[in-house]
Design an enzyme around this catalytic site. Structure first.
Site, mmCIF file in Angstrom:
data_model
loop_
_atom_site.group_PDB
_atom_site.id
_atom_site.type_symbol
_atom_site.label_atom_id
_atom_site.label_comp_id
_atom_site.label_asym_id
_atom_site.label_seq_id
_atom_site.Cartn_x
_atom_site.Cartn_y
_atom_site.Cartn_z
ATOM 1 C CG HIS A 8 -6.423 5.178 -4.068
ATOM 2 N ND1 HIS A 8 -6.920 4.182 -4.578
ATOM 3 C CD2 HIS A 8 -5.929 4.626 -2.715
ATOM 4 C CE1 HIS A 8 -6.531 3.124 -3.829
ATOM 5 N NE2 HIS A 8 -6.019 3.469 -3.031
ATOM 6 C CG HIS A 81 -2.223 2.557 0.802
ATOM 7 N ND1 HIS A 81 -3.347 2.483 1.523
ATOM 8 C CD2 HIS A 81 -2.662 2.555 -0.326
ATOM 9 C CE1 HIS A 81 -4.494 2.556 1.073
ATOM 10 N NE2 HIS A 81 -4.175 2.791 -0.021
ATOM 11 C CD GLU A 132 -4.542 -0.712 -2.786
ATOM 12 O OE1 GLU A 132 -4.731 0.621 -2.402
ATOM 13 O OE2 GLU A 132 -5.745 -1.462 -3.086
#
Lengths: 139, 139
Positions: A8, A81, A132
């Site tokens: 994502h 992010h 991440e």
């Protein structure tokens, strides 16, 4: 250690329900999850589904939220992010350290909004980009 | 009008070759395109391939580059835009306007780094998020 899918893109917003409405009304992206609170992480989160990936909408929750500072700098919201999947989060964490990168927090993977363990790598290690890494969810 | 795939995440960097090396050495993302100059757009671009999407690395090219201002605010680099595919770029442009959004520039789609026409929608219309819409490339 090799990253897999782009799970994502994380986008911080001041009002998650308003943002969901925009993605639906302006872009026709009507498939989104319910908004969930993660008080221990200081965020509320919803995912807007795309054909091949997702937008993670993130709103601060509580006084100590890590998103407050970001929204102070970007009051309307903005890109926060990107998240890559990895087959083994512990191996990925160890690889980050061996390669000289800084894993945020204690460095211990913790359970994120997808119910799988995640870590964050400091933006200074990736040309200003917060990254991440997420244990591949079961599909 | 409904968006399709997340074609790429655009990430601005001061040095595209250094960034490619980081994605390869730190994250194992070794599949990247050659860097191409687009002087008329004011950018140099390379794509790092992921299993389901791509990272577009963007470096300014020339004095008038639209990326200079972004890098002044974010000297190390950072997340710049996200790009969604649409089946018909003219229909998408018209839908953006009908729905009250601001298409950047003249509003005429122009050929981007993927050799298909694109437009950009002003961040104010999407909670601070700059969004590119791209005519679906042939696959």
């Amino acid at each position: 250690m090799k990253i897999g899918r782009l799970n994502h893109v994380g986008v911080a917003v001041p009002d998650i329900e308003a943002a969901k409405k925009t993605y639906a009304a302006l872009y026709g992206a009507t498939q989104a999850t319910e908004t969930k609170d993660f008080p221990h992480l200081g965020v509320r989160v919803a995912f807007v589904h795309l054909d091949n990936s997702e937008i993670e909408l993130i709103e601060p929750c509580g006084e100590a939220s890590p998103i407050h500072k970001f929204l102070e700098r970007n009051p309307k919201g903005g890109q926060h992010h990107i998240c890559f999947e990895v087959p083994d989060i512990i191996a990925a964490r160890d690889a980050m350290r061996e390669r000289g990168a800084t894993v945020l927090g204690t460095g211990e993977p913790y359970i994120g909004a997808h119910c799988v363990p995640v870590i964050f790598v400091h933006p200074k290690d990736s040309h200003g980009q917060l990254i991440e890494l997420m244990q591949e969810p079961a599909r």
